[in-house]
Scaffold this motif. Structure first.
Motif, PDB file in Angstrom:
ATOM      1  N   LEU A  73       0.589  -1.435   0.221  1.00  0.00           N
ATOM      2  CA  LEU A  73       0.225  -0.111   0.114  1.00  0.00           C
ATOM      3  C   LEU A  73       0.716   1.582   0.207  1.00  0.00           C
ATOM      4  O   LEU A  73       2.180   1.422   1.090  1.00  0.00           O
ATOM      5  N   PRO A  74       0.261   3.375  -0.489  1.00  0.00           N
ATOM      6  CA  PRO A  74       1.236   3.769  -0.715  1.00  0.00           C
ATOM      7  C   PRO A  74       1.580   3.985   1.002  1.00  0.00           C
ATOM      8  O   PRO A  74       0.792   3.787   1.480  1.00  0.00           O
ATOM      9  N   PRO A  75       2.138   5.197   1.004  1.00  0.00           N
ATOM     10  CA  PRO A  75       3.545   5.506   0.101  1.00  0.00           C
ATOM     11  C   PRO A  75       4.725   4.342  -0.045  1.00  0.00           C
ATOM     12  O   PRO A  75       5.037   4.968  -0.725  1.00  0.00           O
ATOM     13  N   TYR A  76       4.031   3.179   0.720  1.00  0.00           N
ATOM     14  CA  TYR A  76       5.453   2.194   0.165  1.00  0.00           C
ATOM     15  C   TYR A  76       4.911   2.005  -1.575  1.00  0.00           C
ATOM     16  O   TYR A  76       4.415   1.650  -1.708  1.00  0.00           O
ATOM     17  N   GLU A  77       6.591   1.254  -2.634  1.00  0.00           N
ATOM     18  CA  GLU A  77       6.443   0.509  -3.549  1.00  0.00           C
ATOM     19  C   GLU A  77       6.842  -0.787  -3.491  1.00  0.00           C
ATOM     20  O   GLU A  77       7.625  -1.589  -2.450  1.00  0.00           O
ATOM     21  N   ARG A  78       6.282  -1.656  -4.577  1.00  0.00           N
ATOM     22  CA  ARG A  78       6.554  -2.820  -4.648  1.00  0.00           C
ATOM     23  C   ARG A  78       8.269  -2.946  -4.661  1.00  0.00           C
ATOM     24  O   ARG A  78       9.048  -2.100  -5.631  1.00  0.00           O
ATOM     25  N   VAL A  79       8.489  -4.504  -3.939  1.00  0.00           N
ATOM     26  CA  VAL A  79      10.569  -4.298  -3.760  1.00  0.00           C
ATOM     27  C   VAL A  79      11.087  -5.410  -4.626  1.00  0.00           C
ATOM     28  O   VAL A  79      10.088  -6.755  -4.038  1.00  0.00           O
ATOM     29  N   ALA A  80      11.525  -5.471  -5.908  1.00  0.00           N
ATOM     30  CA  ALA A  80      11.725  -7.032  -6.324  1.00  0.00           C
ATOM     31  C   ALA A  80      12.932  -8.059  -5.255  1.00  0.00           C
ATOM     32  O   ALA A  80      13.658  -7.326  -4.758  1.00  0.00           O
ATOM     33  N   ALA A  81      13.197  -8.962  -5.737  1.00  0.00           N
ATOM     34  CA  ALA A  81      13.961 -10.078  -4.633  1.00  0.00           C
ATOM     35  C   ALA A  81      15.598  -9.555  -4.719  1.00  0.00           C
ATOM     36  O   ALA A  81      16.143  -9.652  -3.541  1.00  0.00           O
ATOM     37  N   LEU A  82      15.587  -8.674  -5.830  1.00  0.00           N
ATOM     38  CA  LEU A  82      16.877  -8.734  -6.075  1.00  0.00           C
ATOM     39  C   LEU A  82      17.598  -7.606  -5.254  1.00  0.00           C
ATOM     40  O   LEU A  82      18.597  -7.169  -4.862  1.00  0.00           O
ATOM     41  N   ASP A  83      16.544  -6.288  -6.092  1.00  0.00           N
ATOM     42  CA  ASP A  83      16.571  -5.331  -4.754  1.00  0.00           C
ATOM     43  C   ASP A  83      16.472  -5.188  -3.285  1.00  0.00           C
ATOM     44  O   ASP A  83      17.174  -4.651  -2.894  1.00  0.00           O
ATOM     45  N   LEU A  84      15.390  -6.318  -2.665  1.00  0.00           N
ATOM     46  CA  LEU A  84      15.681  -6.503  -1.636  1.00  0.00           C
ATOM     47  C   LEU A  84      17.026  -7.312  -0.844  1.00  0.00           C
ATOM     48  O   LEU A  84      17.812  -6.761   0.004  1.00  0.00           O
ATOM     49  N   LYS A  85      17.197  -8.015  -1.551  1.00  0.00           N
ATOM     50  CA  LYS A  85      18.995  -8.498  -1.131  1.00  0.00           C
ATOM     51  C   LYS A  85      19.752  -7.757  -1.759  1.00  0.00           C
ATOM     52  O   LYS A  85      20.953  -7.737  -0.883  1.00  0.00           O
ATOM     53  N   ARG A  86      20.443  -6.336  -2.482  1.00  0.00           N
ATOM     54  CA  ARG A  86      21.366  -5.454  -2.808  1.00  0.00           C
ATOM     55  C   ARG A  86      20.790  -4.964  -1.335  1.00  0.00           C
ATOM     56  O   ARG A  86      22.253  -4.535  -0.701  1.00  0.00           O
ATOM     57  N   PHE A  87      20.282  -4.515  -1.127  1.00  0.00           N
ATOM     58  CA  PHE A  87      19.568  -3.865   0.394  1.00  0.00           C
ATOM     59  C   PHE A  87      20.070  -4.154   1.485  1.00  0.00           C
ATOM     60  O   PHE A  87      20.742  -4.197   2.276  1.00  0.00           O
ATOM     61  N   PHE A  88      19.707  -5.890   1.531  1.00  0.00           N
ATOM     62  CA  PHE A  88      20.175  -6.960   2.878  1.00  0.00           C
ATOM     63  C   PHE A  88      21.243  -6.948   3.340  1.00  0.00           C
ATOM     64  O   PHE A  88      22.149  -7.200   3.940  1.00  0.00           O
ATOM     65  N   ASP A  89      21.903  -6.798   1.603  1.00  0.00           N
ATOM     66  CA  ASP A  89      23.535  -6.807   1.222  1.00  0.00           C
ATOM     67  C   ASP A  89      24.205  -5.715   2.372  1.00  0.00           C
ATOM     68  O   ASP A  89      25.186  -5.885   2.726  1.00  0.00           O
ATOM     69  N   ASP A  90      23.949  -4.886   2.580  1.00  0.00           N
ATOM     70  CA  ASP A  90      24.174  -3.164   3.065  1.00  0.00           C
ATOM     71  C   ASP A  90      23.976  -3.399   3.634  1.00  0.00           C
ATOM     72  O   ASP A  90      24.761  -2.907   4.537  1.00  0.00           O
ATOM     73  N   VAL A  91      22.731  -3.559   4.743  1.00  0.00           N
ATOM     74  CA  VAL A  91      22.247  -4.316   5.948  1.00  0.00           C
ATOM     75  C   VAL A  91      23.298  -4.845   6.620  1.00  0.00           C
ATOM     76  O   VAL A  91      23.790  -4.279   7.910  1.00  0.00           O
ATOM     77  N   LEU A  92      23.664  -6.655   6.403  1.00  0.00           N
ATOM     78  CA  LEU A  92      24.591  -7.068   6.633  1.00  0.00           C
ATOM     79  C   LEU A  92      25.698  -6.002   7.046  1.00  0.00           C
ATOM     80  O   LEU A  92      26.631  -5.764   8.005  1.00  0.00           O
ATOM     81  N   ARG A  93      26.245  -5.701   6.356  1.00  0.00           N
ATOM     82  CA  ARG A  93      28.024  -4.848   6.211  1.00  0.00           C
ATOM     83  C   ARG A  93      27.399  -3.667   6.903  1.00  0.00           C
ATOM     84  O   ARG A  93      29.023  -3.471   7.668  1.00  0.00           O
ATOM     85  N   ARG A  94      26.600  -3.069   7.144  1.00  0.00           N
ATOM     86  CA  ARG A  94      26.734  -1.632   8.464  1.00  0.00           C
ATOM     87  C   ARG A  94      26.225  -2.670   9.442  1.00  0.00           C
ATOM     88  O   ARG A  94      26.202  -2.377  10.686  1.00  0.00           O
ATOM     89  N   LEU A  95      26.010  -3.837   9.471  1.00  0.00           N
ATOM     90  CA  LEU A  95      25.511  -4.589  10.816  1.00  0.00           C
ATOM     91  C   LEU A  95      27.287  -4.977  11.507  1.00  0.00           C
ATOM     92  O   LEU A  95      27.238  -5.920  12.392  1.00  0.00           O
ATOM     93  N   MET A  96      28.167  -5.125  10.189  1.00  0.00           N
ATOM     94  CA  MET A  96      29.507  -5.876  10.897  1.00  0.00           C
ATOM     95  C   MET A  96      30.173  -5.151  12.094  1.00  0.00           C
ATOM     96  O   MET A  96      30.143  -4.520  12.394  1.00  0.00           O
ATOM     97  N   PRO A  97      30.489  -5.814  13.507  1.00  0.00           N
ATOM     98  CA  PRO A  97      31.532  -4.702  13.877  1.00  0.00           C
ATOM     99  C   PRO A  97      32.591  -4.245  13.709  1.00  0.00           C
ATOM    100  O   PRO A  97      33.242  -4.840  12.761  1.00  0.00           O
TER     101      PRO A  97
END
Length: 97
Positions: A73-97
Motif C-alpha cells: 500500500l502507498p506510500p510504499y512501493e513494490r520491491v523486487a527480490a533482487l533489490d531486497l537482496k542488494r539492500f540486505f547485503d548493505d544491511v549486513l555490511r552495516r551490522l558488521m562489528p
C-alpha cells in the motif's frame, strides 16, 4: 505453484513480508543498524549475530515470486527480490562489528 512455474515453499510468503517490513523500517523510520544498536543498548539482548546469520542465509531465489506477489500500500512501493537482496547485503555490511 507460482506463475513462473516454481513450487512455492511453505513460509516463503511470510519471509517475504518480514523482509519487506524490515526494508520499510529502514527506509521510512530508522536504519536497521541504528535500530538494532538502540534496542541492544536498552538491554533487550537482541541476538545480532543470529540476525546476521539468518540474513546471510536467506534463499533469495525462492523468494522471487513471493516478493512479486506482495500487496503493498502507498506510500510504499513494490520491491523486487533482487533489490531486497542488494539492500540486505548493505544491511549486513552495516551490522558488521
Amino acid at each position: 505453484m507460482s506463475a513462473a512455474g516454481r513450487i512455492l515453499g511453505q513460509g516463503q510468503r511470510q519471509t517475504a513480508r518480514d523482509l519487506f517490513d524490515l526494508f520499510a523500517l529502514d527506509r521510512h523510520w530508522k536504519p536497521i543498524d541504528r535500530f538494532v544498536a538502540e534496542i541492544s543498548q536498552a538491554g533487550t539482548g537482541f541476538p545480532v549475530d543470529i540476525f546476521r546469520q539468518n540474513l546471510a542465509a536467506i534463499p533469495w531465489m525462492d523468494l522471487i515470486d513471493e516478493c512479486d506477489m506482495l500487496e503493498v500500500l502507498p506510500p510504499y512501493e513494490r520491491v523486487a527480490a533482487l533489490d531486497l537482496k542488494r539492500f540486505f547485503d548493505d544491511v549486513l555490511r552495516r551490522l558488521m562489528p
